[in-house]
Design a protein around this motif. Structure first.
Motif: not given
Length: 322
Positions: A9, A11-12, A66-67, A70, A76-77, A80-81, A84
């Motif tokens: 999972r 972080h893309r 960051l994963s 999850a 997690h939200r 994620w930001w 990013t």
């Protein structure tokens, strides 16, 4: 939750950033072969190569951390930001570094022309944004219940040390005494202390061999993000052969000792650089401090292992509430 399970999972945005840095590393490597230009005493493509390789390690580590958030939707939200933001800010910095390489001029500290000054100011802003994003992630990791206690504290403490390492970069933008004597100097700031940038340096790293170099603690601090969690992987791999390491309490103690030693070494490297002292030309005070760190770390580790009974049953892995 296992240590490696969150790898599924990642972080893309950070993964995509890491992929772009891998591509840039290849381009930079080719540039070192086909482009013979020299900038500040080193081949001009050295900087993007070093930065891209460093960002590969940093980005992958941060994506993994960051994963771990999850199972915690709100954290997690936010994470994620924050991740990013770190990815975008880092990518912007690398675009500007590469742009200046293509133009054949210095990226850091350069205010020779209005355009160069704008580039450096924007780079400075991206670094601040990157640091703040990493700070948010560190706070989230400090508050979250993740993995076993030893790994949780390895992740938390390594993220804090990495923040301190990144903050060393802010010391580099201070004008040197020589630059302060000139009205509107074309270069304002330096990596080296006590000697000009571009002098004799180590191969590959480019760190000064005649004076202090703030890139050393900067690099060392930031890569705590990989080295402390790696220590936990080594301890976990050795646990089947060494009964004491199967005890979560022992691994936790060794993690805290390692983090303390790493922090002390980071502080020592920063102090050494600020005194204008080359890494491999330490004075008596530096050697004494280094010896104290080694001896105290070895003593603490030995006492921690000795205090653990060989037949100790591994402690429960639940996290202590923050």
């Amino acid at each position: 939750m296992s240590l490696l399970h969150p790898l599924t999972r990642l972080h893309r945005p950070l993964v995509w950033f890491v992929a772009s840095m891998a591509a840039l590393a290849v381009v930079s490597g080719i540039g070192l072969v086909v482009d013979d230009r020299i900038l500040v005493g080193v081949p001009i493509w050295t900087k993007p190569l070093k930065f891209s390789l460093s960002f590969i390690a940093y980005g992958l580590s941060l994506a993994w951390m960051l994963s771990l958030l999850a199972p915690l939707p709100r954290a997690h939200r936010i994470g994620w930001w924050a991740g990013t933001v770190v990815a975008v800010a880092s990518a912007a910095e690398m675009v500007l570094i590469t742009l200046q390489v293509v133009r054949g001029t210095q990226s850091h500290f350069n205010q020779a022309t209005p355009f160069d000054n704008i580039v450096f100011q924007v780079m400075g802003a991206t670094v601040v944004v990157l640091w703040l994003g990493a700070l948010v992630i560190a706070v989230l990791l400090l508050r979250a219940r993740i993995l076993d206690r030893a790994t949780a504290w390895a992740v938390r403490l390594s993220s804090l040390i990495a923040l301190a390492g990144a903050a060393v970069g802010f010391l580099m933008v201070r004008p040197t005494p020589e630059q302060l004597t000139v009205d509107e100097p074309p270069i304002s700031g330096a990596h080296s202390v006590g000697v000009p940038d571009g002098g004799p340096s180590m191969p590959l790293t480019g760190w000064s061999t005649t004076g202090g170099d703030l890139r050393i603690p900067h690099f060392f601090g930031m890569h705590a993000l990989q080295l402390l969690p790696l220590l936990l992987l080594v301890l976990a791999a050795l646990a089947p052969r060494f009964v004491r390491l199967a005890d979560d309490r022992v691994r936790l103690r060794l993690t805290l000792i390692a983090a303390g030693a790493y922090t002390a070494a980071f502080v020592l490297l920063t102090w050494q650089a600020l005194r204008g002292q080359a890494l491999f030309s330490p004075d008596g005070a530096t050697l004494t401090a280094a010896a104290a760190i080694v001896l105290l770390t070895a003593l603490a580790a030995a006492l921690s292992l000795r205090a653990a009974a060989p037949s100790a049953v591994p402690a429960p892995s639940e996290e202590v509430p923050a």
